[in-house]
Design a protein around this motif. Structure first.
Motif, PDB file in Angstrom:
ATOM      1  N   ASP A  30       5.838   6.941  -4.616  1.00 25.05           N
ATOM      2  CA  ASP A  30       4.797   7.024  -3.587  1.00 25.05           C
ATOM      3  C   ASP A  30       4.483   5.677  -2.942  1.00 25.05           C
ATOM      4  N   GLY A  31       5.310   4.660  -3.207  1.00 29.98           N
ATOM      5  CA  GLY A  31       5.111   3.358  -2.588  1.00 29.98           C
ATOM      6  C   GLY A  31       4.250   2.409  -3.401  1.00 29.98           C
ATOM      7  N   GLY A  32       3.880   2.807  -4.599  1.00 32.46           N
ATOM      8  CA  GLY A  32       3.078   1.949  -5.461  1.00 32.46           C
ATOM      9  C   GLY A  32       3.942   1.010  -6.287  1.00 32.46           C
ATOM     10  N   LEU A  33       3.285   0.305  -7.184  1.00 29.71           N
ATOM     11  CA  LEU A  33       3.949  -0.650  -8.070  1.00 29.71           C
ATOM     12  C   LEU A  33       3.559  -0.348  -9.506  1.00 29.71           C
ATOM     13  N   LEU A  34       4.503  -0.529 -10.411  1.00 32.23           N
ATOM     14  CA  LEU A  34       4.289  -0.251 -11.815  1.00 32.23           C
ATOM     15  C   LEU A  34       4.795  -1.438 -12.617  1.00 32.23           C
TER      16      LEU A  34
ATOM     17  N   MET B  68     -11.178  -1.164  -0.596  1.00 34.13           N
ATOM     18  CA  MET B  68     -10.671  -1.847   0.573  1.00 34.13           C
ATOM     19  C   MET B  68      -9.805  -0.876   1.352  1.00 34.13           C
ATOM     20  N   THR B  69     -10.004  -0.781   2.636  1.00 29.20           N
ATOM     21  CA  THR B  69      -9.243   0.119   3.484  1.00 29.20           C
ATOM     22  C   THR B  69      -8.262  -0.681   4.329  1.00 29.20           C
ATOM     23  N   MET B  70      -7.041  -0.197   4.361  1.00 31.37           N
ATOM     24  CA  MET B  70      -6.033  -0.797   5.230  1.00 31.37           C
ATOM     25  C   MET B  70      -6.043  -0.018   6.539  1.00 31.37           C
ATOM     26  N   GLU B  71      -5.991  -0.706   7.636  1.00 35.39           N
ATOM     27  CA  GLU B  71      -6.089  -0.074   8.945  1.00 35.39           C
ATOM     28  C   GLU B  71      -4.794   0.586   9.384  1.00 35.39           C
ATOM     29  N   ASN B  72      -3.664   0.059   8.953  1.00 35.72           N
ATOM     30  CA  ASN B  72      -2.386   0.550   9.435  1.00 35.72           C
ATOM     31  C   ASN B  72      -2.005   1.811   8.689  1.00 35.72           C
ATOM     32  N   GLY B  73      -1.895   2.924   9.380  1.00 37.24           N
ATOM     33  CA  GLY B  73      -1.525   4.187   8.770  1.00 37.24           C
ATOM     34  C   GLY B  73      -0.037   4.446   8.774  1.00 37.24           C
ATOM     35  N   ASN B  74       0.788   3.519   9.186  1.00 36.10           N
ATOM     36  CA  ASN B  74       2.226   3.698   9.264  1.00 36.10           C
ATOM     37  C   ASN B  74       2.823   3.638   7.866  1.00 36.10           C
ATOM     38  N   SER B  75       3.269   4.788   7.361  1.00 38.21           N
ATOM     39  CA  SER B  75       3.792   4.835   6.002  1.00 38.21           C
ATOM     40  C   SER B  75       5.125   4.117   5.875  1.00 38.21           C
ATOM     41  N   GLY B  76       5.801   3.811   6.991  1.00 33.53           N
ATOM     42  CA  GLY B  76       7.055   3.086   6.939  1.00 33.53           C
ATOM     43  C   GLY B  76       6.872   1.598   6.688  1.00 33.53           C
ATOM     44  N   ILE B  77       5.653   1.113   6.766  1.00 31.71           N
ATOM     45  CA  ILE B  77       5.352  -0.289   6.553  1.00 31.71           C
ATOM     46  C   ILE B  77       4.977  -0.489   5.082  1.00 31.71           C
ATOM     47  N   ASP B  78       5.503  -1.547   4.483  1.00 33.13           N
ATOM     48  CA  ASP B  78       5.132  -1.891   3.115  1.00 33.13           C
ATOM     49  C   ASP B  78       3.725  -2.463   3.153  1.00 33.13           C
ATOM     50  N   ARG B  79       2.755  -1.699   2.735  1.00 33.55           N
ATOM     51  CA  ARG B  79       1.355  -2.102   2.856  1.00 33.55           C
ATOM     52  C   ARG B  79       1.010  -3.292   1.973  1.00 33.55           C
ATOM     53  N   PHE B  80       1.723  -3.486   0.884  1.00 35.71           N
ATOM     54  CA  PHE B  80       1.471  -4.671   0.058  1.00 35.71           C
ATOM     55  C   PHE B  80       1.818  -5.946   0.816  1.00 35.71           C
ATOM     56  N   ARG B  81       2.846  -5.889   1.648  1.00 31.25           N
ATOM     57  CA  ARG B  81       3.259  -7.045   2.444  1.00 31.25           C
ATOM     58  C   ARG B  81       2.158  -7.460   3.410  1.00 31.25           C
ATOM     59  N   GLU B  82       1.354  -6.513   3.841  1.00 23.95           N
ATOM     60  CA  GLU B  82       0.300  -6.775   4.826  1.00 23.95           C
ATOM     61  C   GLU B  82      -0.986  -7.324   4.217  1.00 23.95           C
ATOM     62  N   LEU B  83      -1.118  -7.270   2.888  1.00 25.50           N
ATOM     63  CA  LEU B  83      -2.348  -7.734   2.249  1.00 25.50           C
ATOM     64  C   LEU B  83      -2.534  -9.237   2.431  1.00 25.50           C
ATOM     65  N   THR B  84      -3.766  -9.630   2.677  1.00 27.78           N
ATOM     66  CA  THR B  84      -4.105 -11.045   2.784  1.00 27.78           C
ATOM     67  C   THR B  84      -4.912 -11.449   1.555  1.00 27.78           C
ATOM     68  N   TRP B  85      -5.062 -12.759   1.375  1.00 28.69           N
ATOM     69  CA  TRP B  85      -5.896 -13.267   0.282  1.00 28.69           C
ATOM     70  C   TRP B  85      -7.315 -12.733   0.432  1.00 28.69           C
TER      71      TRP B  85
END
Length: 119
Positions: free
Chosen positions: A50-54, A1-18
């Motif tokens: 790196d912005g991931g989750l563990l 799955m590719t996320m369109e937003n390349g802004n690294s300042g945005i929490d990409r997990f917050r943007e995920l949809t169901w």
């Protein structure tokens, strides 16, 4: 799955949809992951540098799980199977989203966290 937003300042997990999670993992894996998260199976949620989750996932066994983004692609490394979406990765993401909704801070994992060495 590719996320369109390349802004690294945005929490990409917050943007995920169901829909994003379903496309990445499939309906059955998503349902199993949601069930794990609701049962309280996600332990010691941490952010990575790196912005991931563990996390540790307490399921039929205890699994170390790391999810994140690599070149805008969602990934999961889990002790259950190695690469690819799994119910443990989904549970990790859903737990993080629950933390966000409740404004619960998530600590950062140390660079020598034991979970990194198990993956």
């Amino acid at each position: 799955m590719t996320m369109e937003n390349g802004n690294s300042g945005i929490d990409r997990f917050r943007e995920l949809t169901w829909g994003d999670l379903t496309a990445w993992a499939g309906k059955d894996v998503l349902t199993a992951g949601r069930n794990l998260q609701r049962k309280g199976s996600v332990k010691q949620l941490s952010k990575t540098a790196d912005g991931g989750l563990l996390t540790w996932i307490q399921a039929e066994e205890v699994f170390a799980t790391h999810v994140g983004f690599d070149h805008e692609e969602l990934f999961c490394h889990c002790a259950c199977q190695g690469e690819g979406a799994c119910e443990h990765g989904i549970a990790t993401i859903l737990e993080y989203i629950a933390y966000l909704k409740k404004n619960i801070p998530v600590p950062f994992a140390s660079s020598n966290d034991q979970r990194f060495f198990l993956l």
